[in-house]
Design a protein around this motif. Sequence first.
Motif, PDB file in Angstrom:
ATOM      1  N   UNK A   5     -22.425 -13.302 -48.682  1.00 16.43           N
ATOM      2  CA  UNK A   5     -22.507 -13.533 -47.234  1.00 16.43           C
ATOM      3  C   UNK A   5     -22.152 -12.249 -46.485  1.00 16.43           C
ATOM      4  N   UNK A   6     -23.037 -11.826 -45.649  1.00 19.38           N
ATOM      5  CA  UNK A   6     -22.693 -10.688 -44.796  1.00 19.38           C
ATOM      6  C   UNK A   6     -21.984 -11.254 -43.560  1.00 19.38           C
ATOM      7  N   UNK A   7     -20.731 -10.911 -43.415  1.00 23.18           N
ATOM      8  CA  UNK A   7     -19.968 -11.494 -42.293  1.00 23.18           C
ATOM      9  C   UNK A   7     -20.211 -10.687 -41.029  1.00 23.18           C
ATOM     10  N   UNK A   8     -20.634 -11.347 -39.969  1.00 26.47           N
ATOM     11  CA  UNK A   8     -20.742 -10.607 -38.708  1.00 26.47           C
ATOM     12  C   UNK A   8     -19.331 -10.372 -38.169  1.00 26.47           C
ATOM     13  N   UNK A   9     -18.821  -9.190 -38.399  1.00 21.02           N
ATOM     14  CA  UNK A   9     -17.386  -8.984 -38.233  1.00 21.02           C
ATOM     15  C   UNK A   9     -16.953  -8.402 -36.900  1.00 21.02           C
ATOM     16  N   UNK A  10     -17.832  -8.334 -35.930  1.00 18.16           N
ATOM     17  CA  UNK A  10     -17.526  -7.636 -34.691  1.00 18.16           C
ATOM     18  C   UNK A  10     -16.295  -8.230 -33.981  1.00 18.16           C
ATOM     19  N   UNK A  11     -16.348  -9.545 -33.748  1.00 18.53           N
ATOM     20  CA  UNK A  11     -15.248 -10.189 -33.016  1.00 18.53           C
ATOM     21  C   UNK A  11     -13.937 -10.097 -33.798  1.00 18.53           C
ATOM     22  N   UNK A  12     -14.032 -10.343 -35.109  1.00 19.46           N
ATOM     23  CA  UNK A  12     -12.830 -10.290 -35.944  1.00 19.46           C
ATOM     24  C   UNK A  12     -12.170  -8.922 -35.844  1.00 19.46           C
ATOM     25  N   UNK A  59     -10.375  -8.444 -32.505  1.00 22.53           N
ATOM     26  CA  UNK A  59      -9.164  -9.254 -32.445  1.00 22.53           C
ATOM     27  C   UNK A  59      -8.074  -8.624 -33.300  1.00 22.53           C
ATOM     28  N   UNK A  60      -8.458  -8.178 -34.501  1.00 20.73           N
ATOM     29  CA  UNK A  60      -7.455  -7.598 -35.394  1.00 20.73           C
ATOM     30  C   UNK A  60      -6.883  -6.299 -34.843  1.00 20.73           C
ATOM     31  N   UNK A  61      -7.763  -5.486 -34.259  1.00 19.56           N
ATOM     32  CA  UNK A  61      -7.279  -4.215 -33.687  1.00 19.56           C
ATOM     33  C   UNK A  61      -6.253  -4.506 -32.587  1.00 19.56           C
ATOM     34  N   UNK A  62      -6.627  -5.469 -31.719  1.00 13.76           N
ATOM     35  CA  UNK A  62      -5.719  -5.797 -30.619  1.00 13.76           C
ATOM     36  C   UNK A  62      -4.404  -6.374 -31.143  1.00 13.76           C
ATOM     37  N   UNK A  63      -4.535  -7.275 -32.123  1.00 16.89           N
ATOM     38  CA  UNK A  63      -3.341  -7.925 -32.656  1.00 16.89           C
ATOM     39  C   UNK A  63      -2.402  -6.899 -33.290  1.00 16.89           C
ATOM     40  N   UNK A  64      -2.989  -6.062 -34.149  1.00 18.11           N
ATOM     41  CA  UNK A  64      -2.149  -5.070 -34.834  1.00 18.11           C
ATOM     42  C   UNK A  64      -1.568  -4.058 -33.857  1.00 18.11           C
ATOM     43  N   UNK A  65      -2.419  -3.638 -32.894  1.00 16.66           N
ATOM     44  CA  UNK A  65      -1.928  -2.711 -31.863  1.00 16.66           C
ATOM     45  C   UNK A  65      -0.746  -3.323 -31.130  1.00 16.66           C
TER      46      UNK A  65
END
Length: 310
Positions: free
Chosen positions: A258-265, A268-274
């Motif tokens: 499965x190619x995951x469309x990872x844009x939103x993830x 979200x992860x960048x913001x969360x980790x930041x």
Amino acid sequence: MKLSLVVPCYNEAENVAAFHDAVLEAFQGCGYSYEIVFVDDGSKDATLHNLKKLHKAQKCFVKVISFSRNFGKEAAIYAGLKHATGDYICLIDADLQQHPGIAREMASLLDEKPEYDVVAAYQDRRGESKVLSFFKRRFYSVINQLSDVKFRPDASDFRCFRKSVAKSILSLAECHRFSKGIFSWVGYDTLYIPYTAAPRAAGSTKWSFRKLMNYALEGIIGFSTKPLRIAAYIGMLTAAAAIIYLIAVVCEKLFWGIAIPGYATAIVLILLLGGIQLFCIGIIGEYVGKTFEQVKDRPIYIAKETLTWE
Ligand code: UDP
Ligand code: MG
């Protein structure tokens, strides 16, 4: 000198004379000598002027220490303790919320009960709003979990103690002073007695909600380093979650293609980790800032004038 009353005053022009008279009345016929150590914490009104009048009259022993600016109640207490010469020292507010009669009672309790070194008054009924008392309860539950010394939720600064306790308190020369913590930290056997705070005689309280929040933060940072450890735990947890997620993504790709469309993830992860990183840097920053200020080793207060009775 048997008893020193240490009284921090900030913009209490209308209260100081009334307070002084209330002390004279409450201690009438007590049979021992006592002094009032007024500390004018850089008041902008006529407080100092009125204190000087009381000092001149010397109806009882009166000392006045006046700060070059507002250094805060904690600094005022420190200065008062430095100048107090009594065997017992009592901290009391100038606004008559704490009746001097109770101070006399506390001093006699120290006489009667040599096993105690401190008599502290706690408020049995509080006239404050539900929201404020909710936040205060939260603060005490948090700080009691984080700190090694324990805090009694309803205890106040209104207390009377022996000279040895005052000496111990003065030996803690930290610039960020959180007296509730300092009292707990120095220890000693404390007897708690209930009292009901009267409404302020005149003027208004110096505590806004924002100031209380800052004060609470000061207490937590000053008496616990656990927030630093919590920051480390948060870091470890997020790293562990990231590794688990990575394994899951790789497996998915290998076995199901499965190619995951990872844009939103990704966003979200960048913001969360930041966010988590900034939060943890903020915690560290609090401690670094406090360390910086302590290392500068500035005096806790500057007195521009000291009037004694000797
Ligand atoms: N006070 C002070 N410096 C300050 C703020 C307050 O010396 O920066 C004094 C104030 O004059 C009073 C006591 O601390 O005698 C308690 O202050 P307040 O009555 O405003 O507090 P509350 O009773 O509302 O907790
Ligand atoms: Mg008050």
